[in-house]
Design an enzyme around this catalytic site. Structure first.
Site, PDB file in Angstrom:
ATOM      1  N   LYS A 126       0.818  -1.219   0.000  1.00 13.86           N
ATOM      2  CA  LYS A 126       0.000   0.000   0.000  1.00 13.86           C
ATOM      3  C   LYS A 126       0.852   1.269   0.000  1.00 13.86           C
ATOM      4  O   LYS A 126       0.600   2.191  -0.773  1.00 13.86           O
ATOM      5  CB  LYS A 126      -0.914   0.016   1.237  1.00 13.86           C
ATOM      6  N   THR A 127       1.821   1.317   0.910  1.00 15.77           N
ATOM      7  CA  THR A 127       2.600   2.544   1.056  1.00 15.77           C
ATOM      8  C   THR A 127       3.370   2.870  -0.219  1.00 15.77           C
ATOM      9  O   THR A 127       3.359   4.010  -0.703  1.00 15.77           O
ATOM     10  CB  THR A 127       3.564   2.425   2.250  1.00 15.77           C
ATOM     11  N   GLU A 170      -3.573   6.175   1.431  1.00 18.06           N
ATOM     12  CA  GLU A 170      -3.345   4.777   1.792  1.00 18.06           C
ATOM     13  C   GLU A 170      -4.516   4.321   2.655  1.00 18.06           C
ATOM     14  O   GLU A 170      -4.838   4.960   3.658  1.00 18.06           O
ATOM     15  CB  GLU A 170      -2.028   4.652   2.553  1.00 18.06           C
TER      16      GLU A 170
END
Length: 471
Positions: A126-127, A170
């Site tokens: 995600k990041t 995010e």
């Protein structure tokens, strides 16, 4: 997430003065930063000093160290994360005063109101994917707002209130709070069992991602972007499509709408071509290694494609992406040994980062993995999987467990993983003393080796100590 903290999303104007409990955290500090940019009065507290706390003070926040009911001041709204326990004195005082208490995700959802939201979810990646998407969109000149669970290496920022109408965020699935968002584009990088302390079962994790897709369907023009290479994400996407959700698949398969082809590597990172609608639209040379980062970049490209941005500009932005701190971040080199740091804390992530390390290894060099397990519950749920992943390294040093929000479990230490790593005994080690770890790793390392400090806890501080011991 406490059920009473998941109420209706209110506009930023209704929040009044906002107090963050745990303001120094990656997610919390980013939200506070955006609120300050919008003229909202912000205060907060944290257990210890940090760079984030200092930055927020410089932006006008009142930040206290330690938790005390007096720190609430004249707050109207209190923001918490799932890491804050109900017996926290500030939270208890906020409840007794009947202040509005909202979860971090509800605060972020409030800031996304009126913007085209790009919510990037998934068990892993995600990041990095959020960061890649942000940089690519910035390169196209649209100045998005963004909130990332990490820090962009180039700018040193984890959040910004942009001037454009796009908000890239995010979307953390760990406590189910990502279901507060109603994104225009919902990205799903992968779906696997994790955070079982919250969900209880792998099936419940999948159900949460199914529900996330329906949130996208309820947004005008909403589209789910999912990784076709990941079985879990592909299954979720197929069910979403059957439920009437617009779906775009990315990956290496022939069935993908955005396809990664000719995947390779250079001295700096992954290289690949992209095919859209049967046409090869360009080549990419990333500054980050690993097949997983090629897929992350394909997800970011897919977002730009859906927003109608020029393909060549999006690709150029991806090539310029300089990385995110704690995501295969080079901390330095000493005595011919390179030291990297990575946030990987799930077996699939550990596997990906160790495979990526092979791509940057000098001939004859070895991979030395220093792993700090994160959470007792995750260690117990994935003991065998962690051991199998770490067996990809040449030498492994396992530290003791970083408890984070959990209480210790008697008899459970990092040794339960170290003992199961499929390497000779002299190449797998349990190191219960954090203070001795840097010296032990430096003693193992030889010129040409790569050392990786891996985990979501404080293992990140070991990188500089290893370099110092080498030097």
């Amino acid at each position: 997430m406490n059920a009473q903290d998941a109420g209706a999303i209110v506009s930023p104007a209704e929040l009044g003065r906002v107090h963050f409990i745990g303001i120094g955290g990656a997610g919390m500090s980013g939200i506070a930063r955006i609120m300050l940019s919008r003229g909202i009065a912000v205060s907060g507290s944290d257990a210890k000093e940090s760079v984030a706390a200092d930055v927020l003070r410089g932006l006008g926040a009142q930040v206290s160290i330690g938790h005390d009911p007096a720190h609430l001041g004249e707050a109207d709204t209190v923001v918490v994360s799932s890491a804050i326990r109900e017996d926290n004195p500030e939270l208890a005082a906020a409840r007794s005063r009947n202040l509005r208490v909202i979860h971090r995700s509800a605060a972020l959802a409030s800031l996304m109101l009126g913007r085209r939201a790009i919510a990037i979810a998934g068990t892993h990646g995600k990041t990095t994917t959020t960061s890649m998407t942000t940089v690519a969109l910035q390169h196209c000149g649209i100045d998005p707002s963004f909130a990332i669970g990490g820090v962009l290496s180039a700018s040193g920022a984890n959040a910004q209130d942009g001037t454009g109408d796009v908000f890239v965020a995010e979307a953390d699935e760990s406590d189910g709070s990502f279901l507060l968002y109603t994104p225009t584009v919902g990205v799903i990088t992968n779906v696997e069992a994790d955070h079982l302390d919250h969900y209880g079962s792998a099936e419940a994790v999948v159900q949460a991602f199914d529900a996330f897709c329906l949130r996208v369907r309820d947004t005008t023009g909403g589209t789910v972007v999912a990784c076709g290479d990941d079985p879990g994400a592909r299954d979720v996407a197929e069910r979403a499509r059957a439920a009437g959700v617009e779906v775009l698949l990315y990956g290496t398969g022939e069935y993908c709408d955005v396809r990664v082809v000719d995947l390779g590597s250079s001295s700096t990172g992954a290289t690949f071509g992209l095919v859209v609608g049967g046409l090869r639209i360009g080549e990419v040379e990333l500054q980050q290694p690993g097949a997983h980062n090629a897929l992350n970049a394909a997800a970011a490209f897919s977002v730009g494609h859906l927003l109608g941005l020029p393909s060549e500009r999006v690709l150029a932005g991806l090539a310029l992406f300089g990385g995110t701190r704690r995501r295969f971040e080079l901390r330095g080199e000493a005595r011919g040994v390179r030291v990297y740091d990575d946030y990987a804390h799930h077996p699939t992530e550990v596997t990906a980062v160790l495979k990526a390390a092979r791509g940057v290894l000098a001939p004859g060099g070895r991979v030395i993995a220093v792993f700090q397990p994160h959470l007792y519950s995750r260690t117990l749920a994935f003991t065998e999987e962690f051991a199998r992943a770490l067996s990809l390294a040449d030498h492994v040093v396992v530290l003791d467990i970083y408890a984070a929000r959990e209480d210790p479990v008697p008899g459970v230490t990092g040794a339960v993983i170290a003992d199961r790593v499929d390497l000779p005994e002299d190449r797998r080690h349990f190191q219960p003393s954090f203070l001795d770890a840097a010296g032990q790793v430096a003693g193992l390392a030889q010129p040409g080796d790569v050392v990786l400090t891996i985990g979501a806890g404080d293992v990140t501080v070991l990188g500089p100590e290893v370099l110092k011991a080498l030097g």
